[in-house]
Motif scaffolding. Structure first.
Motif, short mmCIF file in Angstrom:
data_model
loop_
_atom_site.label_atom_id
_atom_site.label_comp_id
_atom_site.label_asym_id
_atom_site.label_seq_id
_atom_site.Cartn_x
_atom_site.Cartn_y
_atom_site.Cartn_z
N SER A 128 -1.00 -14.82 37.54
CA SER A 128 -0.48 -13.60 36.89
C SER A 128 -1.31 -13.24 35.67
N ILE A 161 5.84 -12.75 38.67
CA ILE A 161 4.96 -13.50 39.57
C ILE A 161 5.23 -15.00 39.45
N THR A 162 5.39 -15.48 38.22
CA THR A 162 5.64 -16.92 38.02
C THR A 162 6.96 -17.34 38.64
N LEU A 203 5.31 -8.52 34.31
CA LEU A 203 4.60 -8.86 35.55
C LEU A 203 4.32 -10.36 35.61
N LEU A 236 8.65 -15.80 41.06
CA LEU A 236 8.55 -15.69 42.52
C LEU A 236 7.80 -16.88 43.12
N ALA A 237 6.75 -17.32 42.45
CA ALA A 237 6.00 -18.48 42.95
C ALA A 237 6.88 -19.73 42.96
N GLY A 290 1.33 -19.90 39.57
CA GLY A 290 1.81 -18.54 39.44
C GLY A 290 1.47 -17.95 38.08
#
Length: 227
Positions: free
Chosen positions: A188, A24-25, A20, A27-28, A184
């Protein structure tokens, strides 16, 4: 020992939801990259440097009695206000036939005072590099005319004319992506620890030992159903 156990628990929490954190990182960073490269318009900056001498007569400036250099340094702020004045902006807009208001032109313009010198630098930003250079040069020309009339300065010289900038000053794409990556990662990690704090279920034998402080005597393995 307690600190060591706490660190092991934190590492366990991160490892359990490491996927996860990575998602998230990444995607950011991807979002920031797309916005920086394909959404935000590049902003270019052109600048011109002007040297402004002293007025013809210091007595015409009221009670201000200073040496030439100190006088020019004090007047530099006044010159900066003249550059960004409505009269100068309106004349530049009229001469260049710009579809701008004086306020919009002023918002594109900054005036920097070169410390301990008689120089001022006029900087203009725009999405069009050629237009930024043209506006900067027209501002310097109009400023020269106005300052000679208003302040009665007989020594105004353009030291460096504005040239067309080759690369934008904004957005700073790599910096934006790096900042997005850090944010990010922080978000996260916060989310992972929040999820762990809210999750009070027992999923593994290690959870029993960790949360209930009980020893495991045995475990019943999961059995596959035969076809």
């Amino acid at each position: 020992m307690e600190l060591e156990l706490d660190l092991r628990e934190y590492i366990h929490i991160i490892q359990k939801r490491f996927w996860l954190i990575v998602i998230i990182t990444v995607l950011a960073m991807l979002t920031s990259g797309v916005i920086s490269y394909y959404v935000l318009d590049p902003i270019y900056q052109a600048s011109t440097t002007i040297m402004v001498g002293k007025p013809q007569s210091e007595s015409e400036l009221g009670q201000l009695q200073l040496q030439d250099l100190n006088l020019n340094l004090r007047l530099a702020k006044t010159y900066g206000e003249i550059v960004k004045s409505r009269s100068v902006s309106q004349e530049v807009i009229r001469e260049m036939n710009l579809d701008l208001t004086p306020e919009q032109l002023t918002s594109k313009t900054t005036v920097d005072l070169v410390r301990d010198t008689e120089f001022i630098t006029i900087k203009v930003t725009d999405t069009d590099p050629q237009l930024a250079a043209d506006i900067a040069n027209n501002l310097s020309k109009t400023f020269k005319k106005y300052v000679m009339q208003i302040m009665r300065v007989d020594n105004v010289q353009v030291l460096d004319a504005a040239v067309v900038p080759m690369s934008p000053i904004k957005p700073r794409k790599q910096l934006n992506i790096a900042i997005a990556g850090v944010l990010g990662l922080m978000f996260s990690l916060f989310l992972v620890f929040l999820m762990e704090y809210l999750d009070n279920t027992i999923k593994t034998p290690e959870d029993i030992q960790r949360h209930l402080n009980l020893n495991i005597i045995g475990a019943i393995p999961a059995m596959r159903e035969e076809d």
